[in-house]
Design a protein around this motif. Sequence first.
Motif, PDB file in Angstrom:
ATOM      1  N   UNK A  88       0.798  -0.961  -0.217  1.00 18.61           N
ATOM      2  CA  UNK A  88      -0.085   0.019   0.067  1.00 18.61           C
ATOM      3  C   UNK A  88       0.787   1.264   0.015  1.00 18.61           C
ATOM      4  N   UNK A  89       1.920   1.300  -0.827  1.00 15.71           N
ATOM      5  CA  UNK A  89       2.671   2.407  -0.990  1.00 15.71           C
ATOM      6  C   UNK A  89       2.013   3.510  -1.631  1.00 15.71           C
ATOM      7  N   UNK A 103      14.775   0.748  -3.096  1.00 16.26           N
ATOM      8  CA  UNK A 103      13.523   0.692  -3.180  1.00 16.26           C
ATOM      9  C   UNK A 103      12.994   0.462  -4.344  1.00 16.26           C
ATOM     10  N   UNK A 104      13.558   0.436  -5.534  1.00 13.50           N
ATOM     11  CA  UNK A 104      12.940   0.321  -6.723  1.00 13.50           C
ATOM     12  C   UNK A 104      13.244  -1.164  -6.800  1.00 13.50           C
ATOM     13  N   UNK A 105      14.339  -1.641  -6.489  1.00 15.86           N
ATOM     14  CA  UNK A 105      14.677  -3.110  -6.590  1.00 15.86           C
ATOM     15  C   UNK A 105      13.854  -4.006  -5.557  1.00 15.86           C
ATOM     16  N   UNK A 108       9.005  -1.336  -4.845  1.00 13.07           N
ATOM     17  CA  UNK A 108       8.354  -0.325  -4.294  1.00 13.07           C
ATOM     18  C   UNK A 108       8.010   0.622  -5.218  1.00 13.07           C
ATOM     19  N   UNK A 109       8.749   0.991  -6.361  1.00 20.15           N
ATOM     20  CA  UNK A 109       8.445   1.852  -7.316  1.00 20.15           C
ATOM     21  C   UNK A 109       8.125   1.278  -8.822  1.00 20.15           C
ATOM     22  N   UNK A 110       7.283   2.093  -9.204  1.00 23.33           N
ATOM     23  CA  UNK A 110       6.992   1.710 -10.719  1.00 23.33           C
ATOM     24  C   UNK A 110       7.714   2.324 -11.581  1.00 23.33           C
ATOM     25  N   UNK A 111       8.034   1.451 -12.769  1.00 19.61           N
ATOM     26  CA  UNK A 111       8.849   2.225 -13.821  1.00 19.61           C
ATOM     27  C   UNK A 111       8.243   3.058 -14.692  1.00 19.61           C
ATOM     28  N   UNK A 315       8.794   9.316  -6.926  1.00 17.28           N
ATOM     29  CA  UNK A 315       8.476   7.919  -7.235  1.00 17.28           C
ATOM     30  C   UNK A 315       6.962   7.898  -7.437  1.00 17.28           C
ATOM     31  N   UNK A 316       6.579   6.740  -8.092  1.00 17.16           N
ATOM     32  CA  UNK A 316       5.115   6.322  -8.124  1.00 17.16           C
ATOM     33  C   UNK A 316       5.252   4.924  -7.605  1.00 17.16           C
TER      34      UNK A 316
END
Length: 431
Positions: A88-89, A103-105, A108-111, A315-316
């Motif tokens: 629920x980020x 966090x992207x790995x 947590x983050x959308x490309x 980030x999204x």
Amino acid sequence: MQVNRRSFLMGSAGAAAGLAFGAGSAIPAFAEDAQLRAMWWGSNDRAKRTLEVAKLYQSKSPGVTVVGESLSGDGYWTKLATQMAGRAVADVFQLEPSTISDYSRRGASLALDEFVPTTLKVDSFGADMLKLTTVDGKLYGIGLGLNSFSMFFDIPVFEKAGLPLPTPDLTWEEYAKLAVELTKAVGKQGFAGGPYAARYAYVFDAWLRQRGKSLYAKESAALGFNADDAKEWFTYWEDLRKKGGTVAADVQTLDQNTIDTNCLGLGKSAIGMAYSNQMVGYQLIIKNKIGITTLPREKKGGPSGHYYRPALIWSIGATTKHAEEAAKFINFFVNDVEAGKILGVERGVPMSPTVREAILPQLNPTEQETVKYVNLLKDQVGEYPAPAPMGSTQFDQRVLRPICDELAFERVSPADAATRLIEEGKATIKG
């Protein structure tokens, strides 16, 4: 825009001037098609500016409501970890260069590549600027401004002490002498020349880069230094602390990498080490005029250890149901001239040339100083480092800082602290 009252007040000294909180702060949305949650950390000033931009966006985007949440430094990462565990980020959330890779790995983050350049119109930033927020070939965030590491100093304190202001060619040896002289000149209980900066990962990184090394290895997921490097680093700060050049351990351990917990912001030192964009926030809470220069360097004419970095990043959230709307909000944040005038350079010098040009005439003297500083570094910055490996956030917060705190309280020697840093660091950093 709504703000979570409890979380906001946790991360600031009080409510930002002119803002209302609680249920009464909501802006009515008569056609609420999308509700975006935005989450960030930072000063009261940052919260106020962010709120104003969000309100402006809502006024131009019928059917969209932005719910904002501002937290303290450590509280932010705890909340983000909880959100990740519950998938629920927040739709839009703040990261920084040292955490975007991690966090992207971790998912947590959308490309964001699919939104460029149709929704996210960031071509004018330049390809190199987008590389700063690209991890494993994909864009995971949009930089909100350029900055670098820096050293702030209280000008009147220096002048009253009869000491020269720090300059870009100051060496670490000269810095140590200056910090001790400041402490003696001020002569106030609980006050010292500067911070116990052993626990600042970014200062350690610059120190290592001045010596041809780095915090993390360039070609692999590993540390970029050895125990001897760490011992030398720890010994420097311990020697300086014992001579009175740094604040005491109980003051430094209050620091959560936020303005209001930094020893300079607390009025406990004449020098602070932070990111250049934070000068705006520091000057708002410090009565005396502050100056800015580079971190000390190993030797005169040697590498500065600095590099340009995105000050902060939007980030999204990977699980968002409103990806397109979140991208539109970020695009507005970085490209709208009216938004840029509200934000100024508090999150760094704007990436957009159009916004940068538009805001320059309105900048106050402190804001102009941050722009001059970024320009000063033009011929002194080195290559931007590879994305930090997974585990880098934990290494900073749960390995380096706690070890440095034990060191400052004399519970461990520099040699033993260095050994632990390497051993625990290797166990934390992952590929």
